[in-house]
Enzyme design. Structure first.
Site, short mmCIF file in Angstrom:
data_model
loop_
_atom_site.label_atom_id
_atom_site.label_comp_id
_atom_site.label_asym_id
_atom_site.label_seq_id
_atom_site.Cartn_x
_atom_site.Cartn_y
_atom_site.Cartn_z
N ASP A 1 0.84 -1.19 0.00
CA ASP A 1 0.00 0.00 0.00
C ASP A 1 0.87 1.25 0.00
OD1 ASP A 1 -2.11 -1.76 0.22
OD2 ASP A 1 -2.30 -1.50 2.39
N GLN A 2 0.30 2.36 -0.42
CA GLN A 2 1.08 3.59 -0.51
C GLN A 2 1.67 4.01 0.84
OE1 GLN A 2 0.45 6.80 0.73
NE2 GLN A 2 -1.51 6.38 1.73
#
Length: 240
Positions: A103-104
């Site tokens: 995920d970012q």
């Protein structure tokens, strides 16, 4: 192999561009200038130099990055920068892809490769390649929470409970979680299923290979033969 073909295979550009690079005198082969794109070169132990930067020949690219927060694992990110912006153009032109995704806002070990079989072996659930995460939770980590993660928690859209391979408490609000799957937002969803929430998440290891302590966020390095062997230690059947 002809020089221009070697250059092209290493991501130096298109066939036409690699021929032009050689003819312009921009390329050195094992430290010696070579302006003949048709020159025959031996890939074994080959080093190519362009604009003062030396690149050892690699039949396949295997790369490790210490992913920082705020980067998406996509060539076409929606709201943040792309992790591919942290890699040199030569690797992008080779077509390297993320080996799984983070995920970012998740940091840590991220692999890239242009070897499709390697990517499949590392990501297919059938191989059960272990991924180790360190999660800092919003609320204290309880014994009941650890037991639930070890025995299995039910996630939405999953037919059966999913259990961690291993789970240990590191401090009052931090735990280390080892998973065999790589499902969408899996760590966050598993911890949410226990009634807690992830504040920060970091991937420490994949297979038998741990993120090097001396690799700063945003930096990358090649995976060498010994590194690949470490990756394979916990999943020997993947190479059969």
């Amino acid at each position: 192999m002809k020089l221009y073909r070697v250059l092209q295979s290493q991501g130096f550009g298109s066939r036409k561009g690699c021929i032009a690079l050689a003819r312009a005198g921009s390329v050195a082969v094992n430290g010696l200038p070579c302006d003949d794109p048709e020159a025959e070169v031996d890939p074994a132990g080959l080093e190519l130099t362009l604009d003062g930067v030396t690149w050892p020949y690699r039949e396949k690219a295997y790369v490790l990055m210490h992913k920082p927060a705020g980067y998406e694992c996509s060539h076409h990110p929606s709201h943040h920068s792309s992790v591919f912006s942290l890699l040199p153009l030569l690797l992008l032109q080779r077509g390297v892809q993320c080996v799984g995704r983070l995920d970012q806002d998740t940091t840590g070990l991220l692999l890239f490769s242009d070897d499709g079989q390697f990517i499949h072996r590392m990501t297919t659930p059938k191989k059960g390649v272990a991924k180790v995460y360190r999660a800092v939770c919003a609320d204290p980590v309880s014994d009941a929470m650890l037991e639930a993660l070890r025995s299995g928690v039910q996630l939405n859209d999953e037919p059966a409970p999913i259990a961690a391979l291993a789970c240990e408490k590191l401090d009052a609000s931090t735990l280390r979680l080892t998973l065999a799957e790589g499902k969408y937002h899996q760590v966050k969803r598993m911890i949410a299923a226990t009634g807690n929430r992830v504040d920060s998440l970091h991937r420490e290891a994949v297979g038998g290979y741990a993120l090097p302590a001396d690799l700063p966020p945003g930096a990358w390095r090649w995976l060498e033969t010994d590194d690949l062997k470490q990756l394979e230690q916990s999943w020997p059947s993947a190479m059969s």
